[in-house]
Design an enzyme around this catalytic site. Structure first.
Site, PDB file in Angstrom:
ATOM      1  N   ASP A  16       5.507 -39.749  82.074  1.00  0.00           N
ATOM      2  CA  ASP A  16       5.588 -39.599  83.522  1.00  0.00           C
ATOM      3  C   ASP A  16       4.362 -38.828  84.001  1.00  0.00           C
ATOM      4  OD1 ASP A  16       6.413 -39.477  86.121  1.00  0.00           O
ATOM      5  OD2 ASP A  16       8.220 -38.284  85.754  1.00  0.00           O
ATOM      6  N   ASP A 110       3.643 -44.734  87.993  1.00  0.00           N
ATOM      7  CA  ASP A 110       3.354 -43.491  87.273  1.00  0.00           C
ATOM      8  C   ASP A 110       4.280 -43.187  86.113  1.00  0.00           C
ATOM      9  OD1 ASP A 110       5.528 -43.101  88.897  1.00  0.00           O
ATOM     10  OD2 ASP A 110       4.931 -41.134  89.613  1.00  0.00           O
ATOM     11  N   GLU A 111       5.134 -44.106  85.704  1.00  0.00           N
ATOM     12  CA  GLU A 111       5.989 -43.807  84.553  1.00  0.00           C
ATOM     13  C   GLU A 111       6.364 -45.083  83.799  1.00  0.00           C
ATOM     14  OE1 GLU A 111      10.001 -42.416  85.296  1.00  0.00           O
ATOM     15  OE2 GLU A 111       9.854 -43.016  87.397  1.00  0.00           O
TER      16      GLU A 111
END
Length: 361
Positions: A16, A110-111
């Protein structure tokens, strides 16, 4: 890893990126470093899309109305989102992942989950792989990432939250059940506010309370997801990491810290959601013909409005026009809106051909 039943337990990493949008802006604009930054609209009806850790110390968070964020942090600096830049950085990170495993399940820009049970470099431990990936991300992008390592997706996700920002946490098979027992229900990934409130009404406040319930009780009260909750309470999650998922739709939604009551507030809140969805379309070179608007009210009543057009949408403005039209039926509002979402479906390429979307959000 240890054995669970007759099967070798998986080695899962959840990566993350830390305050991703805001961190990219601070990286690219040195004058913003160390300052409270919000990515989003600064106008009165704007909404925060992301907040730096300096801003979070004041209680500023994503989906918060900009006026509230400014009230909490008068020194807050607003920056317009640059989704093309965030997408490019996301692709950089993806290429790092691909050096270690082909089993990558992206969740957003983003993850992502990585299954490194068998990895391309022959590294024996998932913990070492996570260390290397985090170091590579920092060296190649100038950004930090947190990682969680465990034997299933649920616990890997929970582990990545334990040492943010710029941290690494491991939940081993021996630790898993005990970790879940002490976890407040409100922190369980996948249990939203409405389900959390219902569980608390039933006296379920911690993982140990959830573990005390029978599978039949959970199924009776929560439907088909009940057995899944039964497993989570015991540190069990059998879901595999699904690489290159075939997507039937692309969507984005936000739950707001304060309910929305006016059309202007709703339009401002929808703008970053539409921008996110459209940026995914541009990245994947696909288009859709059906727009769905989802709204959840303060009393948790949920409604959807949908419209399909004959040919795929060619511009973001065309999607915005349909969304605004669908929004009209919700006003004047008789109760506050706590969540809004936009989904684009009936996906195909620009010519309208059906397309299997390989998506790194």
């Amino acid at each position: 890893m240890l054995l669970q039943g007759d099967a070798l337990q998986r080695k899962i990493i959840h990566v993350d990126m830390d305050a991703f949008y805001a961190s990219v802006e601070q990286r690219d604009h040195p004058e913003l470093r160390g300052r409270p930054v919000a990515v989003g609209g600064a106008r009165e009806r704007g909404v925060v899309a992301a907040a730096s850790y300096e801003a979070r110390k004041f209680g500023v968070k994503s989906a918060m109305p900009s006026v509230t964020a400014r009230r909490r942090c008068p020194e807050l600096v607003f920056v317009k989102p640059r989704f093309d830049v965030y997408r490019a950085v996301s692709q950089q990170v993806r290429r790092i992942f691909e050096e270690y495993t082909p089993l990558i399940e992206p969740l957003s820009l983003d993850e992502a989950y990585l299954d490194v049970s068998e990895n391309s470099k022959g590294i024996p431990t998932a913990t070492e792989i996570a260390r290397q990936i985090r170091a590579r991300i920092h060296a190649e992008t100038g950004l930090t990432a947190s990682a969680g390592v465990s034997y299933n997706k649920f616990l890997a996700k929970m582990a990545s939250c334990e040492r943010k920002p710029d941290g690494l946490f491991v939940i081993t098979p021996k630790m898993g059940p005990a970790f879940v027992e002490t976890l407040p229900i409100g922190k369980f990934h996948g249990i939203g506010p409405a389900t959390c409130a219902k569980m608390e009404r039933l006296g379920i406040r911690l993982g140990t309370d959830l573990k005390a319930q029978t599978s039949s009780f959970l199924q009776q009260n929560f439907g088909k997801v009940g057995p899944y909750y039964y497993g989570l309470a015991r540190g069990i999650d059998e879901r595999p990491v699904c690489a290159d998922r075939v997507r039937k739709s692309i969507g984005a939604e936000n739950t707001f810290s304060a309910d929305l009551f006016t059309r202007d507030e709703a339009i401002a809140a929808l703008e970053p959601l539409i921008a996110k969805v459209w940026s995914y379309c541009d990245d994947s070179k696909i288009r859709g013909r059906t727009v769905t608007l989802k709204a959840k009210f303060a009393d948790f009543e949920q409604v959807t409005r949908r419209r399909t057009v004959p040919t795929p949408f060619k511009t973001q403005e065309a999607v915005e026009e349909i969304v605004r039209s669908l929004l009209e039926s919700l006003f004047p509002a008789t109760k506050g809106i706590r969540l809004l979402g936009v989904t684009l479906s009936s996906l195909g390429d620009g010519a309208g051909k059906e397309h299997q979307l390989r998506l790194w959000l």
